[in-house]
Design a protein around this motif. Structure first.
Motif, mmCIF file in Angstrom:
data_model
loop_
_atom_site.group_PDB
_atom_site.id
_atom_site.type_symbol
_atom_site.label_atom_id
_atom_site.label_comp_id
_atom_site.label_asym_id
_atom_site.label_seq_id
_atom_site.Cartn_x
_atom_site.Cartn_y
_atom_site.Cartn_z
ATOM 1 N N THR A 69 0.815 -1.273 0.152
ATOM 2 C CA THR A 69 0.241 0.091 -0.002
ATOM 3 C C THR A 69 0.844 1.393 -0.050
ATOM 4 O O THR A 69 2.201 1.044 0.163
ATOM 5 N N GLU A 70 0.248 2.424 -0.432
ATOM 6 C CA GLU A 70 0.976 3.777 -0.307
ATOM 7 C C GLU A 70 1.591 3.992 1.228
ATOM 8 O O GLU A 70 2.631 4.449 1.381
ATOM 9 N N GLN A 71 0.728 3.636 2.051
ATOM 10 C CA GLN A 71 1.103 3.845 3.448
ATOM 11 C C GLN A 71 2.418 3.200 3.932
ATOM 12 O O GLN A 71 3.412 3.617 4.561
ATOM 13 N N THR A 72 2.362 1.863 3.328
ATOM 14 C CA THR A 72 3.559 1.065 3.527
ATOM 15 C C THR A 72 4.760 1.741 2.825
ATOM 16 O O THR A 72 5.887 1.546 3.420
ATOM 17 N N LEU A 73 4.714 2.009 1.566
ATOM 18 C CA LEU A 73 5.775 2.619 0.885
ATOM 19 C C LEU A 73 6.349 3.857 1.670
ATOM 20 O O LEU A 73 7.417 3.874 1.516
ATOM 21 N N GLU A 102 12.621 5.920 -12.798
ATOM 22 C CA GLU A 102 12.129 6.409 -14.250
ATOM 23 C C GLU A 102 12.135 5.339 -15.205
ATOM 24 O O GLU A 102 11.516 5.517 -16.396
ATOM 25 N N ILE A 103 13.394 4.531 -15.292
ATOM 26 C CA ILE A 103 13.420 3.493 -16.206
ATOM 27 C C ILE A 103 12.063 2.483 -16.350
ATOM 28 O O ILE A 103 11.700 2.071 -17.245
ATOM 29 N N ILE A 104 11.754 2.113 -15.134
ATOM 30 C CA ILE A 104 10.305 1.343 -14.984
ATOM 31 C C ILE A 104 9.302 1.931 -15.374
ATOM 32 O O ILE A 104 8.272 1.445 -16.261
ATOM 33 N N GLU A 105 9.074 3.249 -15.137
ATOM 34 C CA GLU A 105 7.969 3.998 -15.506
ATOM 35 C C GLU A 105 7.883 3.976 -17.065
ATOM 36 O O GLU A 105 6.760 3.787 -17.704
ATOM 37 N N ASN A 113 3.847 2.285 -10.432
ATOM 38 C CA ASN A 113 4.983 2.611 -10.280
ATOM 39 C C ASN A 113 5.075 4.200 -10.754
ATOM 40 O O ASN A 113 5.983 4.835 -10.579
ATOM 41 N N SER A 114 4.039 4.572 -11.588
ATOM 42 C CA SER A 114 3.964 5.990 -11.998
ATOM 43 C C SER A 114 3.615 6.909 -10.644
ATOM 44 O O SER A 114 4.292 7.815 -10.564
ATOM 45 N N ARG A 115 2.745 6.454 -9.938
ATOM 46 C CA ARG A 115 2.575 7.270 -8.468
ATOM 47 C C ARG A 115 3.998 7.174 -7.713
ATOM 48 O O ARG A 115 4.283 8.390 -7.058
ATOM 49 N N TYR A 116 4.657 6.172 -7.630
ATOM 50 C CA TYR A 116 5.977 6.029 -6.876
ATOM 51 C C TYR A 116 6.855 7.436 -7.460
ATOM 52 O O TYR A 116 7.307 8.022 -6.500
ATOM 53 N N MET A 133 12.277 -1.713 -7.332
ATOM 54 C CA MET A 133 12.416 -3.093 -7.938
ATOM 55 C C MET A 133 11.164 -3.873 -7.314
ATOM 56 O O MET A 133 10.311 -4.626 -8.079
ATOM 57 N N ALA A 134 11.011 -3.757 -6.005
ATOM 58 C CA ALA A 134 9.547 -4.349 -5.434
ATOM 59 C C ALA A 134 8.335 -3.859 -6.053
ATOM 60 O O ALA A 134 7.391 -4.847 -6.415
ATOM 61 N N ILE A 135 8.156 -2.613 -6.095
ATOM 62 C CA ILE A 135 6.868 -2.217 -7.000
ATOM 63 C C ILE A 135 6.772 -2.882 -8.462
ATOM 64 O O ILE A 135 5.745 -3.296 -8.630
ATOM 65 N N ALA A 136 7.792 -2.834 -9.173
ATOM 66 C CA ALA A 136 7.840 -3.254 -10.523
ATOM 67 C C ALA A 136 7.393 -4.978 -10.579
ATOM 68 O O ALA A 136 6.782 -5.295 -11.153
#
Length: 224
Positions: A69-73, A102-105, A113-116, A133-136
């Motif tokens: 979740t975003e809270q955990t992030l 940026e590369i992942i997005e 990942n766009s939100r990150y 890496m975890a998000i992707a």
């Protein structure tokens, strides 16, 4: 999309994240003539893996998977930043995490990942490569142990390549170190599953101090 391709792509040592510019403290030991050969570097690398990379990067990935979740992030980003005593290493992680995001997005764009990346650009998050890496990988449905193993292998490989240039070691010596690290990486993945949130960023004073000393080292090849 092939999950194997995503992991191979994002753990490729040629990925332009800036990892080639960082020693994460082994240059301090080089300056003190405590790392002068393959064996001494390998010993240092295994300590870094067993302590810092397991309790920070590996555990951070595992904790995100447990509650993506975003809270955990926000909480993990804050703790990974605050739990890194050396300023140069904090800044190195932020640079590499931002670049990897940026590369992942651009290549594996999803709302998560766009939100990150938006949060990093807005300076609400510092950015960390393990979280990127975890998000992707979570987005792609990749199992957590595979993600951790890929991230640790990428980090170890980058540091070995930097040692080949910096100490210097021969290319074959670097390959021998990488082959030796295969079991310690597997062990680190397994050990991270036994850790708790309280263990996040439990480091080693010697490693932390060496990374801080590097900040005032007069002649150096690496940024951290």
């Amino acid at each position: 999309m092939s999950t194997d391709f995503l992991l191979l792509h994002l753990s490729d040592s040629a990925l332009p994240t800036g990892a080639f510019a960082h020693s994460f403290g082994f240059e301090t030991y080089m300056d003190a003539d405590r790392i002068t050969n393959t064996e001494e570097f390998q010993d240092w690398l295994q300590v870094l893996l067993d302590v810092q990379l397991t309790s920070a990067d590996a555990l951070g990935i595992r904790l995100f998977y447990g509650d993506p979740t975003e809270q955990t992030l926000f909480r993990l980003d804050e703790r990974l930043f605050a739990g890194t005593p050396a300023r140069e290493v904090r800044e190195a992680n932020a640079r590499m995490g931002t670049r990897l995001s940026e590369i992942i997005e651009e290549t594996y764009r999803t709302p998560l990942n766009s939100r990150y990346l938006e949060l990093i650009k807005a300076r609400e998050l510092s950015g960390h490569p393990a979280l990127a890496m975890a998000i992707a990988a979570w987005d792609a449905g990749i199992e957590v142990d595979r993600t951790i193993a890929a991230h640790l292998t990428a980090t170890v490989t980058s540091l070995i390549q930097n040692a080949v240039r910096g100490i210097p070691l021969g290319q074959m010596a670097g390959q021998r170190v990488l082959f030796h690290m295969r079991q310690p990486i597997e062990d680190a993945v397994a050990r991270s599953a036994q850790l708790t949130p309280d263990d996040l960023c439990t480091g080693d004073p010697g490693l932390d101090i060496s990374q801080m000393i590097h900040e005032t080292q007069r002649a150096r090849l690496f940024m951290s």
